[in-house]
Design an enzyme around this catalytic site. Structure first.
Site, PDB file in Angstrom:
ATOM      1  N   PHE A   1      16.417  13.041  65.359  1.00 51.30           N
ATOM      2  CA  PHE A   1      16.195  13.129  63.909  1.00 51.30           C
ATOM      3  C   PHE A   1      17.457  13.493  63.145  1.00 51.30           C
ATOM      4  O   PHE A   1      17.573  13.214  61.953  1.00 51.30           O
ATOM      5  CB  PHE A   1      15.070  14.129  63.597  1.00 51.30           C
ATOM      6  CG  PHE A   1      15.506  15.556  63.479  1.00 51.30           C
ATOM      7  CD1 PHE A   1      15.820  16.107  62.236  1.00 51.30           C
ATOM      8  CD2 PHE A   1      15.593  16.382  64.594  1.00 51.30           C
ATOM      9  CE1 PHE A   1      16.217  17.430  62.107  1.00 51.30           C
ATOM     10  CE2 PHE A   1      15.982  17.708  64.472  1.00 51.30           C
ATOM     11  CZ  PHE A   1      16.296  18.236  63.225  1.00 51.30           C
ATOM     12  N   LYS A   2      18.425  14.096  63.829  1.00 50.62           N
ATOM     13  CA  LYS A   2      19.653  14.508  63.143  1.00 50.62           C
ATOM     14  C   LYS A   2      20.383  13.319  62.525  1.00 50.62           C
ATOM     15  O   LYS A   2      21.131  13.467  61.559  1.00 50.62           O
ATOM     16  CB  LYS A   2      20.586  15.232  64.122  1.00 50.62           C
ATOM     17  CG  LYS A   2      19.988  16.463  64.801  1.00 50.62           C
ATOM     18  CD  LYS A   2      19.788  17.615  63.850  1.00 50.62           C
ATOM     19  CE  LYS A   2      19.127  18.816  64.499  1.00 50.62           C
ATOM     20  NZ  LYS A   2      19.961  19.570  65.411  1.00 50.62           N
TER      21      LYS A   2
END
Length: 473
Positions: free
Chosen positions: A111-112
């Protein structure tokens, strides 16, 4: 739109300034003077937008010192072909009222990437405008490092110095980071835990003379630009999940989000969206055995643990006992009173404890925040249960989110669990739960065989300063 420090020791600044600075000069965290709000009508008008278009609308409420057409171009570049899904963030049902928000379609399968790909466009834009250089100093417990390095590798005028804890990440996470050979990427392995690495980042950022001399900045979740970029997918997910709701019932339709969290950045992005007016009923914070945040939300007492008492778990990206972004939430709880906040952090630094138990009932009543803890046994059981029910394989951090979410689901209300990463990054626990490892695509599998390039260092600020001095851009 102007930005200030939670502790009051920073002159109001614009978004471009705080994008480069990261940590405020007084040691506090940067926050907007006033959180912008949007009406239900405005949110509804965003329903048919693509993800890059939605990002332009949401981020544009904060980044007001840039021409709108430039921001639109940056968002189009950030959310383009480097993502595997056409719509960037698909939603995947796991049962009748729960779905995963698939945030791991980016180049590092975590998700980063959702925020880092944006910063990978935004920071070079600002640096070019100002004819400046930037040396990014960051700490990672797993996925931030690779996301940052893939976003900024070989970018002009930028160096990346990423600290990671020795032996505390999965073999795939290490391979993603340490096999990069770009001249501007430096992987520094710290003999300690994530909190030791994060403390070094804060110490060097607090040394204003060194920071200025070497143009230090950060893209860790203490960088407000990341949190604002992450708030976009809360709006996106709400708009997708309410597509099936009759139009006259959509305004104010409550949805809950469960968020695996160690550093409190991802879930604070949800709190930002909630403060802006998105109808979020409950934000469910999921921790692993390093459950300092769960204890805080249940008791109102925040007691960070030492490195020695931070456990190595099977959801390693959350092996954090000192949540860097909690200060922003406490700032809201203290009604944005900078003096009170500064005093609270002095108390924390002096005693090792922050006691907000008098405010604890407000965590749910005003901010919609609840929490829970998940164990290794929970993760294994949840990975197995989700696979048996839906044939989906999830990673251990997402499993923490699903586990804790189950205790807070409400009848007839969607529960959206934010996916942390692809399960391929954590093959060992998936094999334990399901008897097989998720198969890596060939381009990822070959990373495990490449030579790794690192510099090993103790938790030593002097040694880190010397290394940066020799290698900064």
């Amino acid at each position: 739109m102007q930005y200030v420090s939670t502790r009051g020791g920073m002159s109001p600044s614009n978004f471009s300034d705080v994008l480069l600075e990261g940590l405020a000069p007084d040691g506090g965290l940067v926050v907007p003077e006033t959180i912008p709000t949007v009406t239900p009508e405005t949110i509804e008008s965003w329903r048919e937008l693509t993800y890059p278009e939605l990002a332009t609308e949401v981020i544009g409420l904060y980044w007001t010192d840039i021409p709108r057409e430039d921001l639109a171009e940056l968002c189009q570049a950030a959310y383009g072909s480097q993502f595997n899904a056409d719509i960037i963030v698909p939603l995947t049902p796991i049962d009748q009222m729960a779905a995963l928000v698939d945030l791991s379609q980016g180049p590092t399968l975590a998700f980063k990437d959702m925020a880092m790909q944006f910063l990978g466009e935004a920071l070079p834009y600002v640096l070019k405008q100002r004819d400046q250089t930037l040396n990014i100093l960051g700490a990672t417990s797993g996925d931030t490092g690779s996301a940052a390095e893939y976003a900024f590798r070989s970018k002009p005028n930028i160096g990346v110095f990423m600290l990671s804890p020795k032996g505390r990440m999965s073999k795939f996470q290490r391979a993603q980071m340490y096999t990069l050979t770009d001249d501007n990427v430096h992987n520094i392995v710290i003999d300690g835990v994530f909190d030791d690495a994060q403390n070094l980042v804060k110490e060097l950022n607090g040394d204003l003379e060194f920071k200025a001399a070497h143009s230090l900045g950060t893209v860790n979740s203490i960088n407000l630009g990341r949190l604002i970029a992450q708030s976009v997918y809360y709006f996106w997910a709400w708009l997708r999940v309410t597509n099936g709701i009759p139009e006259d019932q959509r305004a104010g339709f409550g949805v809950s989000f469960a968020v695996p969290s160690g550093n409190f950045g991802n879930i604070f992005s949800g709190q930002l969206a909630r403060q802006m007016g998105l109808p979020i009923d409950t934000l469910v914070l999921a921790t692993n055995e390093n459950n300092v945040l769960d204890e805080f939300f249940r008791s109102g007492k925040y007691e960070p643990r030492s490195a020695a008492n931070t456990l190595a778990t099977s959801s390693p990206s959350m092996d954090i006992s000192k949540a860097s972004n909690l200060e922003r939430f406490v700032y809201l709880v203290l009604d944005q009173d900078q003096g009170q906040l500064a005093e609270a952090w002095r108390q924390l630094d002096t005693t090792g404890t922050l006691d907000l138990s008098d405010h604890q009932p407000r965590f749910l009543e005003e901010f919609g925040m609840v929490s829970g803890t998940s164990t290794h046994e929970d993760r294994v059981a949840t990975i197995r249960a989700v696979y048996e029910k839906s044939q989906l394989v999830i990673d251990p951090h997402t499993a923490d989110g699903v586990t804790v979410a189950r205790g807070y689901q409400k009848p007839n209300q969607p529960m959206l669990i934010l996916e942390t990463a692809k399960p391929e990054k954590f093959g060992d626990i998936v094999r334990e739960a399901l008897g097989f490892e998720p198969e890596l695509l060939p381009e990822y599998a070959k990373l495990l065989e490449l030579e790794q390039h690192t510099v090993e260092m103790g938790a030593d600020a002097t040694a880190l300063r010397e290394y940066i001095t020799l290698h900064h851009v």
